[in-house]
Write a protein that holds these residues in place. Structure first.
Motif, mmCIF file in Angstrom:
data_model
loop_
_atom_site.group_PDB
_atom_site.id
_atom_site.type_symbol
_atom_site.label_atom_id
_atom_site.label_comp_id
_atom_site.label_asym_id
_atom_site.label_seq_id
_atom_site.Cartn_x
_atom_site.Cartn_y
_atom_site.Cartn_z
ATOM 1 N N PHE A 372 -42.365 -39.821 -16.522
ATOM 2 C CA PHE A 372 -42.319 -39.536 -15.083
ATOM 3 C C PHE A 372 -41.722 -40.724 -14.323
ATOM 4 C CE2 PHE A 372 -44.261 -39.324 -10.842
ATOM 5 C CZ PHE A 372 -44.206 -37.981 -10.528
ATOM 6 N N ALA A 376 -37.367 -39.637 -16.674
ATOM 7 C CA ALA A 376 -37.192 -38.473 -15.797
ATOM 8 C C ALA A 376 -36.947 -38.870 -14.347
ATOM 9 C CB ALA A 376 -38.414 -37.559 -15.903
ATOM 10 N N CYS A 381 -38.689 -40.367 -5.893
ATOM 11 C CA CYS A 381 -39.132 -39.634 -4.694
ATOM 12 C C CYS A 381 -40.644 -39.413 -4.646
ATOM 13 C CB CYS A 381 -38.433 -38.288 -4.630
ATOM 14 S SG CYS A 381 -36.642 -38.424 -4.678
ATOM 15 N N PHE A 422 -35.630 -31.223 1.946
ATOM 16 C CA PHE A 422 -37.050 -30.941 2.184
ATOM 17 C C PHE A 422 -37.887 -32.165 1.847
ATOM 18 C CE2 PHE A 422 -34.954 -26.930 1.637
ATOM 19 C CZ PHE A 422 -35.503 -26.159 2.647
ATOM 20 N N SER A 424 -40.175 -34.782 0.199
ATOM 21 C CA SER A 424 -40.588 -35.158 -1.159
ATOM 22 C C SER A 424 -42.110 -35.093 -1.168
ATOM 23 C CB SER A 424 -40.115 -36.571 -1.499
ATOM 24 O OG SER A 424 -38.710 -36.611 -1.499
ATOM 25 N N VAL A 430 -51.441 -30.381 -8.034
ATOM 26 C CA VAL A 430 -50.326 -29.448 -8.105
ATOM 27 C C VAL A 430 -50.600 -28.345 -9.150
ATOM 28 C CG1 VAL A 430 -48.937 -30.700 -9.819
ATOM 29 C CG2 VAL A 430 -47.803 -29.508 -7.922
ATOM 30 N N HIS A 438 -40.281 -25.099 -1.650
ATOM 31 C CA HIS A 438 -40.393 -24.509 -0.312
ATOM 32 C C HIS A 438 -40.240 -22.991 -0.340
ATOM 33 C CE1 HIS A 438 -35.970 -24.639 -0.583
ATOM 34 N NE2 HIS A 438 -36.006 -23.642 0.285
ATOM 35 N N THR A 462 -28.767 -34.473 -3.330
ATOM 36 C CA THR A 462 -28.779 -35.846 -2.823
ATOM 37 C C THR A 462 -29.929 -36.605 -3.455
ATOM 38 O OG1 THR A 462 -30.284 -35.357 -1.025
ATOM 39 C CG2 THR A 462 -27.925 -35.089 -0.573
ATOM 40 N N LEU A 465 -30.960 -37.481 -7.818
ATOM 41 C CA LEU A 465 -31.591 -36.594 -8.785
ATOM 42 C C LEU A 465 -30.634 -36.459 -9.958
ATOM 43 C CD1 LEU A 465 -34.087 -34.544 -8.897
ATOM 44 C CD2 LEU A 465 -32.371 -32.823 -8.462
HETATM 45 C C1 HEC Z 1 -34.504 -36.896 -5.355
HETATM 46 C C2 HEC Z 1 -35.902 -36.841 -5.059
HETATM 47 C C3 HEC Z 1 -36.799 -36.186 -6.090
HETATM 48 C C4 HEC Z 1 -36.918 -36.460 -7.438
HETATM 49 C C5 HEC Z 1 -36.159 -37.479 -8.252
HETATM 50 C C6 HEC Z 1 -37.954 -35.586 -7.928
HETATM 51 N N1 HEC Z 1 -38.449 -34.816 -6.928
HETATM 52 FE FE1 HEC Z 1 -39.896 -33.414 -7.089
HETATM 53 N N2 HEC Z 1 -39.586 -32.865 -5.153
HETATM 54 C C7 HEC Z 1 -38.658 -33.436 -4.307
HETATM 55 C C8 HEC Z 1 -38.490 -32.612 -3.144
HETATM 56 C C9 HEC Z 1 -37.577 -32.895 -1.957
HETATM 57 C C10 HEC Z 1 -39.344 -31.497 -3.319
HETATM 58 C C11 HEC Z 1 -39.415 -30.260 -2.425
HETATM 59 C C12 HEC Z 1 -38.156 -29.470 -2.751
HETATM 60 C C13 HEC Z 1 -38.079 -28.083 -2.173
HETATM 61 O O1 HEC Z 1 -39.100 -27.433 -2.061
HETATM 62 O O2 HEC Z 1 -36.958 -27.637 -1.876
HETATM 63 C C14 HEC Z 1 -40.016 -31.697 -4.594
HETATM 64 C C15 HEC Z 1 -40.963 -30.835 -5.138
HETATM 65 C C16 HEC Z 1 -41.596 -31.011 -6.352
HETATM 66 C C17 HEC Z 1 -42.641 -30.175 -6.863
HETATM 67 C C18 HEC Z 1 -43.230 -28.949 -6.170
HETATM 68 C C19 HEC Z 1 -44.460 -29.312 -5.383
HETATM 69 C C20 HEC Z 1 -45.017 -28.150 -4.622
HETATM 70 O O3 HEC Z 1 -46.151 -28.281 -4.138
HETATM 71 O O4 HEC Z 1 -44.362 -27.118 -4.456
HETATM 72 C C21 HEC Z 1 -43.006 -30.674 -8.079
HETATM 73 C C22 HEC Z 1 -44.103 -30.140 -8.989
HETATM 74 C C23 HEC Z 1 -42.162 -31.816 -8.335
HETATM 75 N N3 HEC Z 1 -41.329 -31.998 -7.259
HETATM 76 C C24 HEC Z 1 -42.220 -32.592 -9.481
HETATM 77 C C25 HEC Z 1 -41.231 -33.510 -9.820
HETATM 78 C C26 HEC Z 1 -41.074 -34.072 -11.141
HETATM 79 C C27 HEC Z 1 -41.971 -33.787 -12.322
HETATM 80 C C28 HEC Z 1 -39.977 -34.891 -11.073
HETATM 81 C C29 HEC Z 1 -39.329 -35.648 -12.213
HETATM 82 C C30 HEC Z 1 -38.939 -34.811 -13.324
HETATM 83 C C31 HEC Z 1 -39.472 -34.833 -9.713
HETATM 84 N N4 HEC Z 1 -40.254 -33.978 -8.995
HETATM 85 C C32 HEC Z 1 -38.371 -35.542 -9.260
HETATM 86 C C33 HEC Z 1 -37.969 -34.603 -4.531
HETATM 87 C C34 HEC Z 1 -37.762 -35.150 -5.790
#
Ligand code: HEC
Ligand code: HEC
Length: 578
Positions: A372, A376, A381, A422, A424, A430, A438, A462, A465
């Motif tokens: 994590f 990954a 974020c 959106f 972070s 979770v 979203h 952006t 990622l």
């Molecule tokens: C570039 C920034 C970024 C990175 C890197 C990132 N996330 Fe996210 N994450 C977000 C954003 C922004 C959202 C909301 C996106 C949307 O709903 O459109 C989100 C949403 C989520 C959600 C959903 C949460 C919910 O309550 O709906 C999970 C689970 C999650 N991320 C896990 C991870 C994991 C595991 C990783 C690594 C593999 C990761 N994220 C990497 C920005 C990031």
């Protein structure tokens, strides 16, 4: 052992507030200058819990904040939650595993593989029927409203269903740590007493303060109060809780005429409301009226005047409102912020691990944590104790105020905070708050990890990622780590996550041929109601059901709580105020 723990702590300080760490050590952000308004914090929290759970708050007399936020702070209803603002869709549909993920590729690891399904449908939450506000009847929870059948999207034939929000409902837990709230951050960090955005700087009504024998207007500017700003949104929103055209003084006049939580049982060992709860029957003991609770929470100068006011808040001997009604949105916002500020889950295995208990995470969970943070890249974020770079730093400054575009949907589908970005969002609990993103497009955490692994779905992306390689074992480890962010108090609804009884509408009745059956109002489809029992500080015996378990109907034999099959104990006649 002790030495290692101290070392860990030092390391976390040294690496700054973006390092993953325990939430227990992070102070809860406090709104600025609260003592100007609030005389007793405990009373404020009590009032906030009542506001949050009281079904009478909605125009229909049955929709509370909790109606969409009852399950680990999010929604958990399996029917009438699909919506598509851009295309026709089937109203009142039941959710099932075959719908997910809403965007499906033939090879989930490869974003360039053939697309199997591209559904613009979203999973939201059912609010109220589309009605125009016509007035209140004091002493009655259901307001007067006339059906507005001009918008066809929540109708089948000539029958209306409850309208569904165009975004997935996030959890209200741990939200006090965010600088701004909502997926697009539109609930600003400053509360002006009335608006969600806090934009009401120069203009606007201001609150009324009793001073020098009269009432004076005063501007409100409370910093670090995004939850208060957020809370004044749904109450008058004609999709969530309100008929179109309801006002704060009207909502106040109704609620002040009703016994708080009159439709709902409250556990006598409720961690906040227990001492106030009626030992037999529903609601609170008689003396705990809404006015009495406002009086004990707020400074007298905000409610003591009995002058008559008109709807604009001007002195008028014939007016039907008073100061307490005019200032109601201030009370509502600050009380809801205070209650939700207590809903922080800082006792997960992850927190214990970071506090030095090296056995709190299994080797697999620890491997997931390393992935994590490193391979990954999730912590770019999802960082700090909150797992969100959209949280405050401890000194009150903003960390990154991170709103990123991860490419869940094409930009034009929902522009979010602009350009399809959106929040972070934090990741604690979770495990229980599916579906994810979203749009509610993914039903399992495995699907979410696959999404990140292939580098998102829709360009442009952006915020750094990047796609990454992971074996099935490594994917499983990341998922295991995400589940180690669950607090057992959330899993079993123990204090402070215990709550009053709640009845929720779970879709509408259909006959054998799939036609909607008419309800009490001929143009509104008949409803299916389900209940959640009141739970006290000790919590439930069974853990909460996950979203995926609900889709698979797992746990209906009592192995899970909130399977949405329990009857609603209040009679529908009393629920609907008839
Ligand atoms: C570039 C920034 C970024 C990175 C890197 C990132 N996330 Fe996210 N994450 C977000 C954003 C922004 C959202 C909301 C996106 C949307 O709903 O459109 C989100 C949403 C989520 C959600 C959903 C949460 C919910 O309550 O709906 C999970 C689970 C999650 N991320 C896990 C991870 C994991 C595991 C990783 C690594 C593999 C990761 N994220 C990497 C920005 C990031
Ligand atoms: C009809 C369902 C519904 C009701 C009723 C409702 N909400 Fe929500 N809530 C949502 C949805 C959907 C969102 C996300 C909306 C968005 O971001 O555009 C949300 C977002 C939020 C958030 C922001 C969380 C975050 O991470 O940004 C908070 C806090 C919240 N609601 C609290 C409340 C309170 C307090 C009430 C009552 C005054 C309430 N909600 C009533 C559906 C509902």
């Amino acid at each position: 052992m002790k030495i290692i723990a101290a070392g860990l702590l030092l390391m976390n300080v040294a690496f700054g507030q973006t390092q993953l760490r325990s939430l227990r050590a992070v102070p809860v952000p406090e709104p600025s200058g609260l003592s100007e308004y609030v005389r007793d914090k405990a009373s404020l929290i009590r009032l906030g819990k009542v506001f949050f759970w009281d079904m009478q708050a909605g125009s229909d007399g049955v929709t509370a904040c909790a109606t969409c936020h009852f399950h680990a702070g999010a929604d958990h209803r399996p029917q009438n939650s699909l919506v598509d603002p851009n295309s026709p869709f089937r109203v009142n549909a039941e959710l099932s595993t075959v719908l997910f993920p809403l965007y499906l590729l033939s090879d989930p690891r490869n974003r360039n593989s053939a697309m199997v399904r591209d559904s613009g449908v979203r999973v939201g939450s059912a609010g109220t029927f589309r009605r125009i506000f016509e007035g209140i009847v004091p002493g009655q929870a259901a307001e007067l409203g006339r059906d507005a059948l001009d918008k066809p999207e929540f109708m089948r034939g000539d029958m209306q269903v409850r309208r569904v929000t165009p975004r997935n409902t996030p959890s209200v837990f741990n939200t006090v740590y965010y600088v701004r709230n909502f997926w697009d951050g539109r609930a600003g960090r400053t509360f002006d007493g009335f608006t969600v955005t806090g934009a009401n700087e120069a203009e606007g009504p201001g609150v009324l303060v009793a001073r020098n024998g009269g009432l004076e207007r005063q501007r409100v500017r409370i910093d670090k109060a995004s939850l208060a700003a957020q809370a004044v949104g749904p109450a008058l929103d004609h999709l969530e809780m309100s008929y179109a055209g309801r006002t704060w003084p009207m909502l106040a006049k109704k609620l002040l005429s009703l016994p708080p939580l009159a439709l709902q049982k409250v556990a006598i060992d409720d961690s906040v409301l227990g001492p106030l709860a009626r030992k037999e029957g529903r609601g609170l003991e008689e003396q705990h009226t809404y006015f009495a609770m406002i009086q004990s929470a707020f400074e007298p100068k905000f409610w003591e005047s009995s002058e008559r006011l008109n709807a604009a808040g001007e002195l008028d001997p014939m007016g039907e409102f008073t100061q307490v009604g005019h200032n109601f949105s201030l009370f509502w916002g600050l009380a809801l912020q205070a209650y939700q500020s207590t809903l922080n889950s800082d006792a997960s295995p992850f927190d214990r691990f970071m506090e030095g208990d090296s056995h709190a995470l299994t080797p697999q969970e620890q491997e997931g944590m390393r992935l994590f943070q490193n391979a990954a890249g999730c912590t770019r974020c999802h960082n700090g104790a909150e797992f969100s770079a959209a949280a405050f730093n401890e000194n009150g400054s903003t960390r990154a105020d991170s709103f990123e575009r991860t490419g869940v949907r094409p930009v034009g589908d929902d522009i979010g905070s602009g350009n399809g970005a959106f929040k972070s969002i934090g990741l604690r609990n979770v495990e229980f708050t599916g579906p994810y993103f979203h749009n509610g497009g993914q039903s399992t955490l495995e699907q979410v990890v696959d999404f990140y692994r292939r580098g998102g779905d829709f360009a442009p992306i952006t915020g750094d990622l990047r796609a990454f390689a992971a074996t099935p074992g490594q994917t499983a480890a990341i998922v295991a780590f995400l589940k180690a962010l669950s607090d057992d108090r959330v899993r079993y609804e123990r204090a402070p996550f215990d709550h009053p009884e709640l009845c929720v509408p779970v879709g509408h009745e259909e006959d054998e041929s799939g036609e909607l059956k008419p309800g009490d109002v001929a143009t509104s489809a008949a409803e299916r109601w389900r209940g959640l029992a009141a739970v006290g500080a000790g919590g439930n015996a069974a853990p909460l059901q996950t979203f995926d378990e609900m889709l698979r109907k797992f746990g209906e034999n009592g192995e899970r709580a909130h399977t949405m099959n329990e009857a609603c104990t209040a009679s529908l006649a009393s629920l609907l105020g008839r």
